[in-house]
Scaffold this motif. Sequence first.
Motif, PDB file in Angstrom:
ATOM      1  N   MET A 262       0.825  -1.208   0.000  1.00  0.00           N
ATOM      2  CA  MET A 262       0.000   0.000   0.000  1.00  0.00           C
ATOM      3  C   MET A 262       0.851   1.247   0.000  1.00  0.00           C
ATOM      4  N   HIS A 263       1.944   1.239   0.768  1.00  0.00           N
ATOM      5  CA  HIS A 263       2.786   2.434   0.819  1.00  0.00           C
ATOM      6  C   HIS A 263       3.454   2.696  -0.518  1.00  0.00           C
ATOM      7  N   SER A 264       3.915   1.608  -1.164  1.00  0.00           N
ATOM      8  CA  SER A 264       4.541   1.806  -2.481  1.00  0.00           C
ATOM      9  C   SER A 264       3.525   2.356  -3.467  1.00  0.00           C
ATOM     10  N   ILE A 265       2.327   1.742  -3.461  1.00  0.00           N
ATOM     11  CA  ILE A 265       1.308   2.204  -4.410  1.00  0.00           C
ATOM     12  C   ILE A 265       0.921   3.640  -4.078  1.00  0.00           C
ATOM     13  N   GLY A 266       0.751   3.945  -2.778  1.00  0.00           N
ATOM     14  CA  GLY A 266       0.374   5.304  -2.383  1.00  0.00           C
ATOM     15  C   GLY A 266       1.398   6.326  -2.839  1.00  0.00           C
ATOM     16  N   LEU A 267       2.684   5.993  -2.679  1.00  0.00           N
ATOM     17  CA  LEU A 267       3.747   6.914  -3.106  1.00  0.00           C
ATOM     18  C   LEU A 267       3.698   7.133  -4.607  1.00  0.00           C
ATOM     19  N   THR A 268       3.524   6.025  -5.364  1.00  0.00           N
ATOM     20  CA  THR A 268       3.442   6.156  -6.824  1.00  0.00           C
ATOM     21  C   THR A 268       2.269   7.042  -7.216  1.00  0.00           C
ATOM     22  N   VAL A 269       1.107   6.848  -6.546  1.00  0.00           N
ATOM     23  CA  VAL A 269      -0.072   7.641  -6.902  1.00  0.00           C
ATOM     24  C   VAL A 269       0.160   9.114  -6.569  1.00  0.00           C
ATOM     25  N   LEU A 270       0.863   9.384  -5.461  1.00  0.00           N
ATOM     26  CA  LEU A 270       1.149  10.785  -5.114  1.00  0.00           C
ATOM     27  C   LEU A 270       2.020  11.443  -6.183  1.00  0.00           C
ATOM     28  N   ILE A 271       3.041  10.700  -6.646  1.00  0.00           N
ATOM     29  CA  ILE A 271       3.920  11.251  -7.680  1.00  0.00           C
ATOM     30  C   ILE A 271       3.119  11.514  -8.956  1.00  0.00           C
ATOM     31  N   ILE A 272       2.220  10.562  -9.293  1.00  0.00           N
ATOM     32  CA  ILE A 272       1.390  10.750 -10.484  1.00  0.00           C
ATOM     33  C   ILE A 272       0.489  11.968 -10.297  1.00  0.00           C
ATOM     34  N   TRP A 273      -0.025  12.165  -9.057  1.00  0.00           N
ATOM     35  CA  TRP A 273      -0.885  13.323  -8.794  1.00  0.00           C
ATOM     36  C   TRP A 273      -0.132  14.629  -9.024  1.00  0.00           C
ATOM     37  N   LEU A 274       1.114  14.690  -8.514  1.00  0.00           N
ATOM     38  CA  LEU A 274       1.915  15.904  -8.713  1.00  0.00           C
ATOM     39  C   LEU A 274       2.145  16.159 -10.197  1.00  0.00           C
ATOM     40  N   PHE A 275       2.419  15.087 -10.930  1.00  0.00           N
ATOM     41  CA  PHE A 275       2.647  15.211 -12.369  1.00  0.00           C
ATOM     42  C   PHE A 275       1.392  15.738 -13.066  1.00  0.00           C
ATOM     43  N   GLU A 276       0.225  15.148 -12.712  1.00  0.00           N
ATOM     44  CA  GLU A 276      -1.039  15.595 -13.319  1.00  0.00           C
ATOM     45  C   GLU A 276      -1.295  17.065 -13.005  1.00  0.00           C
ATOM     46  N   LEU A 277      -0.985  17.460 -11.761  1.00  0.00           N
ATOM     47  CA  LEU A 277      -1.213  18.849 -11.361  1.00  0.00           C
ATOM     48  C   LEU A 277      -0.357  19.803 -12.195  1.00  0.00           C
ATOM     49  N   SER A 278       0.894  19.405 -12.445  1.00  0.00           N
ATOM     50  CA  SER A 278       1.770  20.282 -13.230  1.00  0.00           C
ATOM     51  C   SER A 278       1.280  20.372 -14.666  1.00  0.00           C
ATOM     52  N   VAL A 279       0.796  19.228 -15.216  1.00  0.00           N
ATOM     53  CA  VAL A 279       0.261  19.263 -16.586  1.00  0.00           C
ATOM     54  C   VAL A 279      -0.954  20.181 -16.638  1.00  0.00           C
ATOM     55  N   LEU A 280      -1.806  20.089 -15.594  1.00  0.00           N
ATOM     56  CA  LEU A 280      -3.001  20.932 -15.546  1.00  0.00           C
ATOM     57  C   LEU A 280      -2.634  22.409 -15.524  1.00  0.00           C
ATOM     58  N   THR A 281      -1.614  22.743 -14.701  1.00  0.00           N
ATOM     59  CA  THR A 281      -1.168  24.137 -14.628  1.00  0.00           C
ATOM     60  C   THR A 281      -0.700  24.621 -15.994  1.00  0.00           C
ATOM     61  N   GLY A 282       0.083  23.760 -16.683  1.00  0.00           N
ATOM     62  CA  GLY A 282       0.559  24.133 -18.013  1.00  0.00           C
ATOM     63  C   GLY A 282      -0.580  24.377 -18.979  1.00  0.00           C
ATOM     64  N   VAL A 283      -1.593  23.506 -18.954  1.00  0.00           N
ATOM     65  CA  VAL A 283      -2.740  23.658 -19.860  1.00  0.00           C
ATOM     66  C   VAL A 283      -3.493  24.947 -19.553  1.00  0.00           C
ATOM     67  N   ARG A 284      -3.610  25.278 -18.225  1.00  0.00           N
ATOM     68  CA  ARG A 284      -4.317  26.509 -17.856  1.00  0.00           C
ATOM     69  C   ARG A 284      -3.593  27.735 -18.425  1.00  0.00           C
ATOM     70  N   TYR A 285      -2.244  27.762 -18.263  1.00  0.00           N
ATOM     71  CA  TYR A 285      -1.464  28.878 -18.801  1.00  0.00           C
ATOM     72  C   TYR A 285      -1.634  28.976 -20.305  1.00  0.00           C
ATOM     73  N   LEU A 286      -1.616  27.827 -20.972  1.00  0.00           N
ATOM     74  CA  LEU A 286      -1.762  27.816 -22.431  1.00  0.00           C
ATOM     75  C   LEU A 286      -3.111  28.383 -22.828  1.00  0.00           C
ATOM     76  N   GLN A 287      -4.169  27.957 -22.069  1.00  0.00           N
ATOM     77  CA  GLN A 287      -5.508  28.411 -22.422  1.00  0.00           C
ATOM     78  C   GLN A 287      -5.628  29.923 -22.259  1.00  0.00           C
ATOM     79  N   THR A 288      -5.168  30.448 -21.106  1.00  0.00           N
ATOM     80  CA  THR A 288      -5.338  31.878 -20.859  1.00  0.00           C
ATOM     81  C   THR A 288      -4.504  32.705 -21.828  1.00  0.00           C
TER      82      THR A 288
END
Lengths: 362, 352
Positions: A262-288
């Motif tokens: 569970m800890h390994s999976i949780g850590l992987t999911v957290l890293i994926i979440w951070l990655f998704e958040l950064s992609v989202l930020t980039g898309v927002r900047y692109l849109q505006t």
Amino acid sequence: MAVLPIKFTKTKRDRLAQVLWVLNWISVVTGIILFILGIFLKVEINKRQDLMAERQLQSVPNMLIAVGLIACMINFLGGKICYDCVDTNKFLRWKLVMLPYIICTFFFTLSVLVGALMCYSMHGQLEEALTVGLRDAMRYYKDTDTPGRCFLKRTVDLLQIQFQCCGNKGYRDWFQIQWVSNRYLDMSQREVVDRLRSNVEGKYLMDGVPFSCCNVNSPRPCIQYQITNNSAHFNYDYQTEELNLWMRGCHQALLDYYTNIMHSIGLTVLIIWLFELSVLTGVRYLQTSLENVLRQGDPECESDGWLLENSFVETARSNFNIIKHLGKFNQISSNGDPNIDKPSTAHYGPDNVPLKPLPTAS
Amino acid sequence: MVLLKMKFPFQKRVRLAQGLWLLSWVAMFSGAITFAMGVFLKTELHRRSEVMHSMDIHIVPNLLMAVGLASVGINICAGKVCQDSLDPSRFPRWKTFLPPFFCFSVFLTSLLLVAMILSFALQPSLEESLKIGLKNGISFYKDTDTPGRCFQKETIDRLQIEFQCCGNTNYRDWFEVQWISNRYLDFTSKEVKDRVRSNVDGRYLLDGVPFSCCNPASPRPCIQYSLRDNSVHYNYEYQTEELNLYSRGCRQALVSYYMGLMNTIGPCVLFDFLLQMAILVSLRYLQTAMEGVIGQENVEIETEGYILEKGVKETLLETKEKVKRLLQLAQVGDASSTTPGTQPEEEKPATA
């Protein structure tokens, strides 16, 4: 005053769009990884279903599977959008979709975070499920002739061999249950009858453990029976003997095993979440920045990109007002004719006599 | 008489070169996979090396690894040759390199077949090696205090649990060996003294087996001791009891396991062999077809490709003559360096 504004030249915008296209495709791969992790966890929990009491353990892998699939779809769409954003004409196609897309993705990343946190919170449910499950499995160890429980002996034996553990919390748990079936007890023997009479419930209890508790690393052949009787075995002292049986309890062994997963999976999911958040930020900047380009009219000019047009407080206030007005419109329409209670301020002619309110058709 | 002649117009040559280049990439991966399978087989054999007496069987994974690596190199070369064959100016530099390259590659590829044949032929040797290794392991089971043998108990226990087997041929092998160390026997007790006196070597033999022989699928708790005595256990008959212990012997279990592994690897190796041979044959055709183009002004002419310029017998005789001549030259070279008298004779034609 915009939140975190950045100036974007044309080349910078194009490069941002290209980078985001690549990152979105990487996110599709991470979505697939999430899906695979969810399936892996589901399989691992199902493998030991016999040893776990019924609890809401399936919710975590199901959540991961769903989130993984949705991530694939959202990032696939995002990749398509970013690919088209290099050309301002193609951007017009996506203009209306982008803001809802960004809002959906924002809520989706929240659910990824919830998924990661659920991985860590599963510990408590798991502990309870294992305690009850192992206790029952040990109790039904002897019932190899009862349909529905006949496989439990094999399951517990293989568990103790594979995880190098004995009993629930320790090997002494086996002393408190009858693990030898009555079919194999000679009731005519005095010893058996004595043991059965020695406790209230008439169970055949002894200070012995099944063979699967034996420690492979022990230098001497395994002592399974009369464990607490030093005189029954030569050169043996049960208080100091540590290598004869597995010392760890299966509850602790399984809990450690699943907690690691569970800890390994949780850590992987957290890293994926951070990655998704950064992609989202980039898309927002692109849109505006692209919207500002359209506002200024010149496709080659420099434009500003931001996260929010006004500060947090103002945006929150304006959104709240919008929601309030939506609510008001709902209220008015639910009463029927919007003109009923409103005093008319129009000029109706030379007399300026307001019309009487019209009776509503029922 | 040319062997297996084929006509090659320009387009066919180009298509052959391109197809062969692609195929050489596929064969490179296939060679890498053969190498990986060789490594896997070697690690699996190495893991149980403690119960194997001889290492004869290791030649199979060694061959696979060597040929796998070599085929990666061969296919890289083949790819380069194909690329150069499309350009007639670059192709001639391969002229002297290719004939020995072919002989070498054919030899290495045939080693794959040799490996496959050996994997079946060495099965008796594997079985014999396991028989001796397991016999030793069971004999030294009790010697957990002797350096060099202290690990045997753990090895045999883990082996019996993992492969679900008991003893060498079956569980009765444990009855013939003392597997309980004297350190744990109370020599003052009558029972121990009787047992030790009951045989010539003074060993403590009993009709019991270690716990690792116990079968978890048995419906009753494991019976390890007094296996031959029906009266000691309630509702027990050793002649009909099948589920109590593992009935298979560890030698049989291990041989089946390794044969299974090699049978799985077999088809992949065969595929790699066929692919490699196809590439070598096609490359030979390409080489001979290109040789017809070298020196010509028009590179788009039709040429002939063949495997051997003359028949098989004639080619063999020719190679024999060539090798003889090389050896003679070498001998003459040796002779002339030892006898200085012959030197002025050689100088004469130069001055004349």
